[in-house]
Design a protein around this motif. Structure first.
Motif, mmCIF file in Angstrom:
data_model
loop_
_atom_site.group_PDB
_atom_site.id
_atom_site.type_symbol
_atom_site.label_atom_id
_atom_site.label_comp_id
_atom_site.label_asym_id
_atom_site.label_seq_id
_atom_site.Cartn_x
_atom_site.Cartn_y
_atom_site.Cartn_z
ATOM 1 N N THR A 1 0.865 -1.122 -0.080
ATOM 2 C CA THR A 1 -0.005 -0.143 -0.080
ATOM 3 C C THR A 1 0.767 1.256 0.033
ATOM 4 O OG1 THR A 1 -0.007 0.144 2.330
ATOM 5 C CG2 THR A 1 -1.820 -1.234 1.391
ATOM 6 N N PRO A 2 0.320 2.502 -0.237
ATOM 7 C CA PRO A 2 1.093 3.747 -0.160
ATOM 8 C C PRO A 2 1.791 3.804 0.981
ATOM 9 C CG PRO A 2 -0.847 3.985 -1.309
ATOM 10 C CD PRO A 2 -0.968 2.889 -0.425
ATOM 11 N N PRO A 3 1.389 3.641 2.286
ATOM 12 C CA PRO A 3 2.420 3.639 3.422
ATOM 13 C C PRO A 3 3.668 2.633 3.585
ATOM 14 C CG PRO A 3 0.027 4.091 3.926
ATOM 15 C CD PRO A 3 0.197 3.405 2.568
ATOM 16 N N HIS A 4 3.107 1.557 3.123
ATOM 17 C CA HIS A 4 4.391 0.377 2.840
ATOM 18 C C HIS A 4 5.268 0.786 1.800
ATOM 19 C CE1 HIS A 4 0.852 -2.171 4.455
ATOM 20 N NE2 HIS A 4 1.880 -2.522 5.387
ATOM 21 N N GLY A 5 4.952 1.383 0.708
ATOM 22 C CA GLY A 5 5.952 1.769 -0.193
ATOM 23 C C GLY A 5 6.590 2.849 0.336
ATOM 24 N N PHE A 6 6.122 3.950 0.912
ATOM 25 C CA PHE A 6 6.982 5.067 1.382
ATOM 26 C C PHE A 6 8.080 4.716 2.319
ATOM 27 C CE2 PHE A 6 7.276 8.389 4.622
ATOM 28 C CZ PHE A 6 7.869 9.335 4.076
ATOM 29 N N ALA A 7 7.417 3.741 3.489
ATOM 30 C CA ALA A 7 8.367 3.448 4.463
ATOM 31 C C ALA A 7 9.589 2.452 3.794
ATOM 32 C CB ALA A 7 7.728 2.584 5.495
ATOM 33 N N ALA A 8 9.272 1.697 2.692
ATOM 34 C CA ALA A 8 10.299 0.799 2.149
ATOM 35 C C ALA A 8 11.472 1.743 1.502
ATOM 36 C CB ALA A 8 9.795 -0.269 1.350
ATOM 37 N N GLU A 9 10.739 2.661 0.787
ATOM 38 C CA GLU A 9 11.735 3.438 -0.191
ATOM 39 C C GLU A 9 12.491 4.418 0.765
ATOM 40 O OE1 GLU A 9 8.588 3.541 -4.016
ATOM 41 O OE2 GLU A 9 8.744 5.277 -2.611
ATOM 42 N N LEU A 10 12.001 4.887 1.786
ATOM 43 C CA LEU A 10 12.744 6.060 2.602
ATOM 44 C C LEU A 10 13.832 5.190 3.331
ATOM 45 C CD1 LEU A 10 12.796 8.785 3.132
ATOM 46 C CD2 LEU A 10 11.308 8.409 5.069
ATOM 47 N N SER A 11 13.669 3.818 3.895
ATOM 48 C CA SER A 11 14.484 3.152 4.639
ATOM 49 C C SER A 11 15.527 2.956 3.624
ATOM 50 C CB SER A 11 13.724 1.846 5.304
ATOM 51 O OG SER A 11 12.796 2.059 5.931
ATOM 52 N N ALA A 12 15.349 2.132 2.495
ATOM 53 C CA ALA A 12 16.275 1.652 1.468
ATOM 54 C C ALA A 12 17.255 2.953 1.024
ATOM 55 C CB ALA A 12 15.819 1.294 0.317
ATOM 56 N N SER A 13 16.800 4.152 0.735
ATOM 57 C CA SER A 13 17.425 5.104 0.361
ATOM 58 C C SER A 13 18.408 5.726 1.363
ATOM 59 C CB SER A 13 16.572 6.328 -0.294
ATOM 60 O OG SER A 13 15.582 6.785 0.672
ATOM 61 N N SER A 14 17.960 5.715 2.556
ATOM 62 C CA SER A 14 18.843 5.898 3.955
ATOM 63 C C SER A 14 20.067 5.102 3.899
ATOM 64 C CB SER A 14 18.133 5.851 5.237
ATOM 65 O OG SER A 14 16.924 6.858 5.260
ATOM 66 N N VAL A 15 19.862 3.819 3.649
ATOM 67 C CA VAL A 15 21.257 2.991 3.609
ATOM 68 C C VAL A 15 22.007 3.124 2.634
ATOM 69 C CG1 VAL A 15 21.805 0.366 3.628
ATOM 70 C CG2 VAL A 15 19.600 1.206 4.753
ATOM 71 N N LEU A 16 21.379 3.591 1.106
ATOM 72 C CA LEU A 16 22.245 3.891 0.160
ATOM 73 C C LEU A 16 22.805 5.061 0.355
ATOM 74 C CD1 LEU A 16 19.561 3.253 -2.752
ATOM 75 C CD2 LEU A 16 21.792 1.532 -1.924
#
Length: 329
Positions: A248-263
Motif C-alpha cells: 500500500t502507499p504507506p508501505h511503499g513510502f516506508a520501504a523506499e525511505l528506509s532503503a535510500s537512507s542505507v544507500l
C-alpha cells in the motif's frame, strides 16, 4: 594512448551500466507503480532523471572498485581481466533479468573482477573484498529490513486515528518523493561501479595517474545508467512490487525511505558498493512484516536470497571463462 582494447572496455562498461539501469530500474519504482502513486512511464522518467543526478554526486564507490578489489599491473593482460569481468557481470545481469530475479548488478561486477583476476593469476585484495563487499552485502539488507519495520511501525502509530482515505492519499503523494530519493541513491551507488572499471582501465593503460574520476567518465556513466533505467525492467518489477508483499502507499513510502537512507550512508560514509536490490527487497519484507509475518511471501524471498548467494560465484565463473577466451583472442 587510446587503444582498441581500451575502447572495448569503455563500451562494455557503458553497456553494463545500461543493463544495470534496466535491471535495477524496478528497485526504485516498483513500489511506487504497484501502489499507483505513479504511472509506469512517469515513474521510469522520474527514476531516469534522479539516477542521472545521483551519478553526479560522488566518486567514493568508484575509487573502491578501481583500486580496492584487484591489483592489476599495467599491460594488455590487465585489459583482458577487466574485459572478462564486464562480460561476466553483463551475462549474469541478462540471465537474472530474463528470469525476473532481482539480483545485484553490483555484486555481479565484483564477482566478475574476482573471477577474471583468479583466472589470470592477478592479485585479489581479499581484505578489501571482505570489508567493502561481503560484510556490507550481509549487513545492509538486515539494516534495510529493520529500518523498514521500524519506520512502518512509526507510521502506523502516527496515523492510527487518521481517516484511512486521506492518509492513503497523503502517503501516495509522499511516495513520489521517497521514490525519487531511492532513485537518487541508486544513481549515486550504481553508476560509480562502471566509473571505477573505466578508471581502472585508464590506469593500467597508463592514460592517467591515480584513481581520480574524469568528468567525461562521470557524464558517460550517468547517461548510460539513466538511459537503461528509462528502458525499464518489467520482469523484475512484478517480483519486487507484487510477489513479495501486497504493498500500500504507506508501505511503499516506508520501504523506499528506509532503503535510500542505507544507500546514502554506505556511499557517502563507507564508500562501499552495496546492492540497491538487496536493500529495497529487505525493506519491503520489513514493512510487510508489520502487518503480520505470514503476509510476506517468504518462499519468494527465499528464491531471491538464492539469487543473491549465487551472484558472486556465478559471475566469477563466467568471467573466468571469458578471460580464457579473451586471452586467446
Amino acid at each position: 594512448m587510446l587503444t582498441a582494447g581500451l575502447v572495448v572496455v569503455v563500451v562494455l562498461a557503458l553497456a553494463f551500466d545500461f543493463t544495470n539501469g534496466f535491471h535495477d530500474a524496478a528497485n526504485a519504482i516498483a513500489t511506487a507503480v504497484s501502489t499507483r502513486a505513479l504511472t509506469l512511464r512517469a515513474a521510469l522518467a522520474l527514476a531516469a532523471v534522479m539516477n542521472l543526478v545521483g551519478a553526479l554526486l560522488g566518486t567514493g564507490v568508484a575509487v573502491t572498485i578501481a583500486k580496492g578489489i584487484i591489483d592489476t599491473p599495467a599491460g594488455d593482460d590487465a585489459l583482458h581481466v577487466v574485459t572478462a569481468a564486464l562480460v561476466g557481470a553483463i551475462t549474469w545481469n541478462l540471465i537474472t533479468w530474463y528470469f525476473g530475479l532481482p539480483s545485484s548488478s553490483s555484486h555481479a561486477l565484483v564477482g566478475g573482477l574476482v573471477g577474471a583476476a583468479l583466472a589470470s593469476a592477478t592479485t585479489v585484495h581479499w581484505a578489501g573484498v571482505l570489508e567493502k563487499v561481503v560484510i556490507p552485502m550481509v549487513v545492509s539488507p538486515v539494516v534495510g529490513l529493520l529500518l523498514g519495520y521500524a519506520l512502518m511501525t512509526v507510521i502506523m502509530w502516527a496515523f492510527r486515528n487518521a481517516n484511512a482515505h486521506r492518509a492513503g492519499r497523503l502517503m501516495r503523494r509522499a511516495q513520489v518523493f521517497s521514490a525519487a530519493s531511492l532513485a537518487l541513491g541508486h544513481g549515486l551507488q550504481d553508476a560509480q561501479k562502471s566509473m571505477g572499471v573505466i578508471v581502472l582501465a585508464l590506469v593500467v593503460t597508463m592514460n592517467q595517474d591515480g584513481y581520480s574520476v574524469p568528468f567525461w567518465v562521470i557524464g558517460a556513466c550517468a547517461l548510460a545508467l539513466s538511459a537503461g533505467t528509462y528502458a525499464g525492467g518489467l520482469r523484475i518489477m512484478r517480483t519486487l512490487g507484487r510477489r513479495i508483499f501486497h504493498l500500500t502507499p504507506p508501505h511503499g513510502f516506508a520501504a523506499e525511505l528506509s532503503a535510500s537512507s542505507v544507500l546514502y550512508l554506505t556511499a557517502f560514509v563507507f564508500h562501499a558498493p552495496i546492492s540497491t536490490t538487496h536493500v529495497i527487497t529487505s525493506a519491503v519484507m520489513g514493512v510487510g512484516a508489520t502487518t503480520r509475518r505470514s503476509a510476506v511471501r517468504w518462499s519468494v524471498a527465499g528464491d531471491i536470497a538464492k539469487g543473491w548467494v549465487l551472484t558472486l560465484p556465478a559471475s566469477a565463473i563466467v568471467a573466468a571463462g571469458a578471460y580464457g577466451v579473451v586471452a586467446l583472442l
